[in-house]
Design a protein around this motif. Structure first.
Motif, PDB file in Angstrom:
ATOM      1  N   GLN A 251    -116.068  43.715 102.718  1.00  0.00           N
ATOM      2  CA  GLN A 251    -115.161  43.430 103.908  1.00  0.00           C
ATOM      3  C   GLN A 251    -114.407  42.546 104.919  1.00  0.00           C
ATOM      4  O   GLN A 251    -113.414  41.542 105.082  1.00  0.00           O
ATOM      5  N   GLY A 252    -115.470  41.012 103.940  1.00  0.00           N
ATOM      6  CA  GLY A 252    -115.180  39.906 104.574  1.00  0.00           C
ATOM      7  C   GLY A 252    -116.068  39.043 105.617  1.00  0.00           C
ATOM      8  O   GLY A 252    -117.093  40.038 105.839  1.00  0.00           O
ATOM      9  N   THR A 253    -115.884  37.978 106.173  1.00  0.00           N
ATOM     10  CA  THR A 253    -115.889  37.648 107.131  1.00  0.00           C
ATOM     11  C   THR A 253    -116.325  38.616 108.114  1.00  0.00           C
ATOM     12  O   THR A 253    -115.486  38.801 108.734  1.00  0.00           O
ATOM     13  N   GLU A 254    -117.437  38.353 108.628  1.00  0.00           N
ATOM     14  CA  GLU A 254    -117.746  39.039 110.156  1.00  0.00           C
ATOM     15  C   GLU A 254    -116.355  38.153 111.117  1.00  0.00           C
ATOM     16  O   GLU A 254    -115.748  37.387 111.757  1.00  0.00           O
ATOM     17  N   PRO A 255    -115.181  39.406 111.681  1.00  0.00           N
ATOM     18  CA  PRO A 255    -114.762  38.986 112.613  1.00  0.00           C
ATOM     19  C   PRO A 255    -115.331  38.577 114.284  1.00  0.00           C
ATOM     20  O   PRO A 255    -116.246  38.765 114.752  1.00  0.00           O
ATOM     21  N   HIS A 256    -114.307  37.973 114.284  1.00  0.00           N
ATOM     22  CA  HIS A 256    -114.178  37.514 116.659  1.00  0.00           C
ATOM     23  C   HIS A 256    -113.650  38.010 117.444  1.00  0.00           C
ATOM     24  O   HIS A 256    -113.540  38.053 118.414  1.00  0.00           O
ATOM     25  N   VAL A 257    -112.189  38.100 116.094  1.00  0.00           N
ATOM     26  CA  VAL A 257    -111.435  39.482 117.005  1.00  0.00           C
ATOM     27  C   VAL A 257    -110.958  40.478 116.211  1.00  0.00           C
ATOM     28  O   VAL A 257    -110.141  40.067 114.633  1.00  0.00           O
ATOM     29  N   TRP A 258    -110.722  41.399 116.895  1.00  0.00           N
ATOM     30  CA  TRP A 258    -110.182  42.751 116.056  1.00  0.00           C
ATOM     31  C   TRP A 258    -108.871  43.339 116.884  1.00  0.00           C
ATOM     32  O   TRP A 258    -109.092  44.127 117.360  1.00  0.00           O
ATOM     33  N   LEU A 259    -108.266  43.794 115.860  1.00  0.00           N
ATOM     34  CA  LEU A 259    -106.704  44.076 115.695  1.00  0.00           C
ATOM     35  C   LEU A 259    -106.548  45.023 115.234  1.00  0.00           C
ATOM     36  O   LEU A 259    -105.277  45.609 114.462  1.00  0.00           O
ATOM     37  N   PRO A 260    -106.749  46.397 115.592  1.00  0.00           N
ATOM     38  CA  PRO A 260    -107.050  47.830 114.974  1.00  0.00           C
ATOM     39  C   PRO A 260    -105.147  48.381 115.687  1.00  0.00           C
ATOM     40  O   PRO A 260    -105.019  47.516 116.227  1.00  0.00           O
ATOM     41  N   ASP A 261    -105.346  49.445 115.220  1.00  0.00           N
ATOM     42  CA  ASP A 261    -103.599  50.291 115.038  1.00  0.00           C
ATOM     43  C   ASP A 261    -103.563  50.984 116.335  1.00  0.00           C
ATOM     44  O   ASP A 261    -102.913  51.247 117.250  1.00  0.00           O
ATOM     45  N   ALA A 262    -105.526  51.860 116.808  1.00  0.00           N
ATOM     46  CA  ALA A 262    -104.902  52.376 118.002  1.00  0.00           C
ATOM     47  C   ALA A 262    -106.535  52.207 118.477  1.00  0.00           C
ATOM     48  O   ALA A 262    -107.411  52.012 117.787  1.00  0.00           O
TER      49      ALA A 262
ATOM     50  N   ALA B  56     -98.711  57.467 119.739  1.00  0.00           N
ATOM     51  CA  ALA B  56     -97.969  56.550 119.645  1.00  0.00           C
ATOM     52  C   ALA B  56     -98.958  55.575 118.812  1.00  0.00           C
ATOM     53  O   ALA B  56    -100.631  55.838 119.477  1.00  0.00           O
ATOM     54  N   LEU B  57     -99.096  54.406 118.799  1.00  0.00           N
ATOM     55  CA  LEU B  57    -100.706  53.701 118.335  1.00  0.00           C
ATOM     56  C   LEU B  57    -100.359  52.533 119.342  1.00  0.00           C
ATOM     57  O   LEU B  57     -98.933  52.479 119.175  1.00  0.00           O
ATOM     58  N   ASP B  58    -101.197  51.811 119.988  1.00  0.00           N
ATOM     59  CA  ASP B  58    -101.617  51.117 121.274  1.00  0.00           C
ATOM     60  C   ASP B  58    -101.684  49.719 121.248  1.00  0.00           C
ATOM     61  O   ASP B  58    -101.889  48.376 121.671  1.00  0.00           O
ATOM     62  N   HIS B  59    -102.394  49.045 119.748  1.00  0.00           N
ATOM     63  CA  HIS B  59    -102.549  48.131 118.922  1.00  0.00           C
ATOM     64  C   HIS B  59    -103.203  47.444 120.030  1.00  0.00           C
ATOM     65  O   HIS B  59    -103.157  46.135 120.605  1.00  0.00           O
ATOM     66  N   PRO B  60    -104.347  47.889 120.276  1.00  0.00           N
ATOM     67  CA  PRO B  60    -105.070  47.064 121.280  1.00  0.00           C
ATOM     68  C   PRO B  60    -105.473  45.269 120.607  1.00  0.00           C
ATOM     69  O   PRO B  60    -105.745  45.297 119.228  1.00  0.00           O
ATOM     70  N   PHE B  61    -106.207  44.965 121.703  1.00  0.00           N
ATOM     71  CA  PHE B  61    -106.876  43.466 120.872  1.00  0.00           C
ATOM     72  C   PHE B  61    -108.549  43.840 122.062  1.00  0.00           C
ATOM     73  O   PHE B  61    -108.596  44.105 122.339  1.00  0.00           O
ATOM     74  N   VAL B  62    -109.276  43.501 120.682  1.00  0.00           N
ATOM     75  CA  VAL B  62    -110.530  43.919 120.651  1.00  0.00           C
ATOM     76  C   VAL B  62    -111.319  42.454 120.550  1.00  0.00           C
ATOM     77  O   VAL B  62    -111.379  42.124 119.223  1.00  0.00           O
ATOM     78  N   VAL B  63    -112.140  42.327 121.718  1.00  0.00           N
ATOM     79  CA  VAL B  63    -113.689  40.632 121.360  1.00  0.00           C
ATOM     80  C   VAL B  63    -114.507  41.402 120.291  1.00  0.00           C
ATOM     81  O   VAL B  63    -114.917  42.728 121.237  1.00  0.00           O
ATOM     82  N   VAL B  64    -114.961  40.548 119.644  1.00  0.00           N
ATOM     83  CA  VAL B  64    -116.008  41.182 118.723  1.00  0.00           C
ATOM     84  C   VAL B  64    -117.126  39.892 119.278  1.00  0.00           C
ATOM     85  O   VAL B  64    -116.658  38.863 118.622  1.00  0.00           O
ATOM     86  N   GLU B  65    -118.011  40.351 119.745  1.00  0.00           N
ATOM     87  CA  GLU B  65    -119.358  39.650 120.403  1.00  0.00           C
ATOM     88  C   GLU B  65    -120.604  39.859 119.478  1.00  0.00           C
ATOM     89  O   GLU B  65    -121.123  40.472 119.599  1.00  0.00           O
ATOM     90  N   ARG B  66    -121.538  38.728 119.705  1.00  0.00           N
ATOM     91  CA  ARG B  66    -122.604  38.597 118.010  1.00  0.00           C
ATOM     92  C   ARG B  66    -123.895  39.257 119.753  1.00  0.00           C
ATOM     93  O   ARG B  66    -123.774  37.973 120.940  1.00  0.00           O
ATOM     94  N   THR B  67    -124.879  40.044 119.824  1.00  0.00           N
ATOM     95  CA  THR B  67    -125.595  39.584 121.067  1.00  0.00           C
ATOM     96  C   THR B  67    -126.702  39.351 120.813  1.00  0.00           C
ATOM     97  O   THR B  67    -127.396  38.910 121.588  1.00  0.00           O
ATOM     98  N   ASP B  68    -126.845  39.040 119.747  1.00  0.00           N
ATOM     99  CA  ASP B  68    -128.523  38.498 119.156  1.00  0.00           C
ATOM    100  C   ASP B  68    -128.807  37.171 119.267  1.00  0.00           C
ATOM    101  O   ASP B  68    -129.279  36.209 118.853  1.00  0.00           O
ATOM    102  N   LEU B  69    -127.489  36.054 119.848  1.00  0.00           N
ATOM    103  CA  LEU B  69    -126.882  35.077 119.167  1.00  0.00           C
ATOM    104  C   LEU B  69    -126.626  34.522 120.593  1.00  0.00           C
ATOM    105  O   LEU B  69    -125.990  35.362 121.723  1.00  0.00           O
ATOM    106  N   PRO B  70    -127.230  32.769 121.580  1.00  0.00           N
ATOM    107  CA  PRO B  70    -126.310  31.884 122.278  1.00  0.00           C
ATOM    108  C   PRO B  70    -124.509  32.424 122.522  1.00  0.00           C
ATOM    109  O   PRO B  70    -124.162  32.359 121.299  1.00  0.00           O
TER     110      PRO B  70
END
Length: 664
Positions: free
Chosen positions: A313-324, A462-476
């Motif tokens: 899958q590649g590097t762990e994301p900080h932002v996810w931009l899915p289709d829906a 319809a696809l709404d293309h949201p903006f999703v922030v991905v955060e680590r909970t095990d790190l400051p």
């Protein structure tokens, strides 16, 4: 020229990747990303604020100046262990030429910032130690991920009398690099014990003397250091004009449909980052990836993006931009309490209605006023099979489900039967030729010159293309990256980025039509919600996959069997068997994976076990058919399938539920 700053006492950490120049350009970029990820993560694990350090990129390494407020013992006590763990985690999921082994040096002393960067004897010494033969040889001889060397003064002031820093893991070495000649202390790779005699303790009352370089030597050091500030001191390549901090790494996971436009917007964001950093430095490095597929990426997020996910899958994301948004809902439902990732689901950055692409011939037959169509009018057309592993493809499945079911009602009794009817009309033939239609996003259809774009009358998906922030909970929290994420979201909503989305065939976040395709593009009267994307995926996967089924029915159930045959495709396999005592073993010998028993009356007992796995579905067309004492119930129960008691008029629905009703 700039104003020099007062000198400050700093801990100086320098790292260099072994064998960096021998790698390809792509591998070098992968190694650099891994290096910064490892440094930032290990700093956070030790309670050190990476964003509070001054760090300069050196091509194949990094110079880090740690604030005076940070205890030096923590730098050589906790940090090496955390860094070793992060490097091993990186290396375990990478090819041989993408793995990281480091040479590390640590000194401490007065460091001054001027218009050209940082200067100080201890900075110069850190790079001399980093390039020393003992350190290189130690790393070459050992299998560990790093070898560490510290200056003599740092060892004596910080390490020698502090058991927490593991002083016995160090041995004294002689270093001669360029104009520097002196002693240093080498730590065996990853804390192994060096095979050297114990050091004699200082005599009580003995006072250590600190040597000072003579004036000619000091002048030579400063001259060489001034030359080194214009180039990489150990790679001989130009470095970014100081005092530029290392750009924040921002990993963006997007859908394949948006990859090209998001990459372009990210490039502009990188350029813009020079405007919100001092001295016009580049503030952000953005990496845009799509993962293996939208579904695989969502699965990786659901698992918390664990180590096995890094390679496919590649590097762990900080932002996810899915289709829906229904993709996000599926991940949120799967994330367990205490998971290492958390998602912040935000509003849309673009929109895309699901439409129909048709050939001119088909469009002439089904088009209504204003380039609209009604779903019943395409019931006889063949449809390009949607790729349900992508968010856009799953939205097309939702549109087909809505057309067949009058809504995405997957729990309806006839849902498997009707979805199978839709799946049976799909094909892998080229789209928009003859009677082959394409159900897809407006962008995909508009990009095809051979497709005429038609919009569904009434409600649509319809696809709404949201903006999703991905955060680590095990790190400051990483406040510096958090600010960058907020700026990236603002950038995606800017007029320039929204115009880029429209040029690429998407609608703006407010629904304004794109600039590609039909200029009369309309917004659907009503959008159909998809509450559970995972359930929809499972239902469509079950309805569309080939089956190998054995059917055994009495005379009353023969009609259901005949109707079922009309739902099969050339990829399916149907075997008819007599409804007798050995029917299940006969089904196994015939190669069936599912056996369906349909009866209007009691049947004789069937064998409780078979020589190979077989799922049994029983359909009873009489009252009490599925009582626990009946042979139908026993056959289904002992082979992992349902027993359904229904009327003869619903026999086909019952058979379809058994064959295509979401089984695994």
């Amino acid at each position: 020229m700039g104003t020099p700053h007062h000198a400050l006492h700093r801990t100086v950490l320098a790292v260099d990747v072994s064998g960096f120049s021998r790698r390809s350009r792509n591998r070098q970029e992968e190694v650099r990303r891994g290096l910064y990820d490892a440094l930032e993560t290990s700093f956070a694990e030790c309670g050190l604020d990476w964003s509070a350090t001054h760090h300069e990129d050196r091509g194949d390494g990094v110079l880090v100046l740690i604030p005076p407020s940070v205890p030096k013992s923590r730098v050589v006590g906790a940090l090496p262990h955390a860094l070793a763990g992060e490097l091993r985690r990186h290396n375990a999921t990478r090819a041989e030429d993408a793995r990281i082994r480091l040479r590390i040096s640590v000194t401490a002393g007065e460091v001054q910032h001027d218009a050209h960067g940082v200067v100080g004897d201890e900075v110069n010494l850190a790079f001399r130690l980093l390039d020393s033969a003992p350190l290189r040889e130690a790393l070459d001889r050992a299998p560990g991920v790093f070898a560490l060397i510290v200056s003599r003064r740092f060892f004596e002031d910080v390490i020698r009398d502090d058991p927490a820093t593991d002083p016995d893991a160090y041995r004294r070495v002689e270093v001669g690099v360029k104009e520097f000649r002196g002693q240093a202390w080498l730590r065996a790779p990853e804390g192994g014990r060096p095979a050297v005699p114990p050091r004699p303790r200082r005599r009580a009352g003995h006072r250590r003397k600190r040597g000072r370089p003579g004036r000619p030597a000091a002048v030579l050091v400063l001259a060489l250091l001034a030359a080194a500030t214009a180039t990489d001191a150990f790679a001989a390549v130009p470095v970014e004009v100081p005092p530029c901090a290392t750009p924040v790494q921002l990993n963006v996971l997007t859908s394949a449909e948006k990859e090209r436009v998001v990459t372009g917007v990210a490039v502009e964001f990188e350029k813009e980052s020079r405007e919100f950093t001092p001295h016009g430095c580049k503030g952000v490095s953005v990496q845009v990836t799509t993962g293996g597929s939208a579904r695989e990426a969502a699965d990786a997020l659901s698992r918390g993006w664990q180590e096995p996910d890094h390679v496919p899958q590649g590097t762990e994301p900080h932002v996810w931009l899915p289709d829906a948004s229904f993709e996000v809902a599926g991940v949120l439902a799967a994330l367990e309490e205490g998971a290492r990732l958390a998602l912040d689901h935000r509003a849309s950055i673009a929109r895309s209605p699901v439409v129909l692409g048709a050939s001119a011939e088909l469009a002439e037959r089904i088009e209504e006023d204003g380039r609209e169509f009604s779903w019943p009018s395409v019931s006889q057309a063949r449809l390009v099979e949607p790729d349900a592993s992508s968010g856009a493809g799953l939205a097309a499945v939702a549109a087909l489900a809505h057309a067949e079911l009058g809504g995405v009602a997957l729990d309806a009794p006839d849902a498997p039967l009707r979805l199978r009817g839709a799946a049976r009309r799909t094909t892998d033939a080229p789209p928009c030729e003859g009677d082959v239609a394409l159900v897809a996003s407006e962008k995909v259809v508009a990009d095809r010159e051979d497709c005429r774009l038609l919009y569904p009358r009434g409600a649509g998906v319809a696809l709404d293309h949201p903006f999703v922030v991905v955060e680590r909970t095990d790190l400051p929290p990483n406040e510096r990256r958090r600010r960058v994420v907020e700026r990236f979201e603002e950038h995606l909503r800017s007029d320039e980025a929204q115009a880029a989305m429209r040029r690429a065939g998407f609608r703006a976040a407010n629904g304004t039509p794109g600039l590609v395709g039909d200029p009369r593009a309309r917004v659907p009267d009503e959008e159909v919600g998809v509450p559970d994307g995972e359930a929809l995926h499972r239902a469509w996967e079950a309805a569309s996959r080939p089956v190998s089924v054995a059917l055994a029915a009495d005379e009353a159930g023969a009609g259901a069997v005949a109707a079922l045959e009309r739902l099969l495709t050339p990829r399916d396999r149907l075997v008819r068997l007599p409804l007798a005592g050995g029917v299940l073993e006969d089904a196994v010998r015939a190669g069936a994976k599912v056996a369906v028993l349909v009866s209007a009356g009691p049947i004789p007992p069937v064998e409780p076990g078979t020589s190979a796995p077989l799922r049994v579905v029983a359909v009873g067309l009489f009252e009490g058919a599925c009582a626990p004492t009946t042979a139908l119930y026993s056959a289904a129960r002992s082979h992992g399938g349902p027993c359904e008691e229904i009327g003869p008029q619903n026999a086909l629905e019952g058979v379809a539920r058994g064959v295509w009703g979401g089984m695994t």
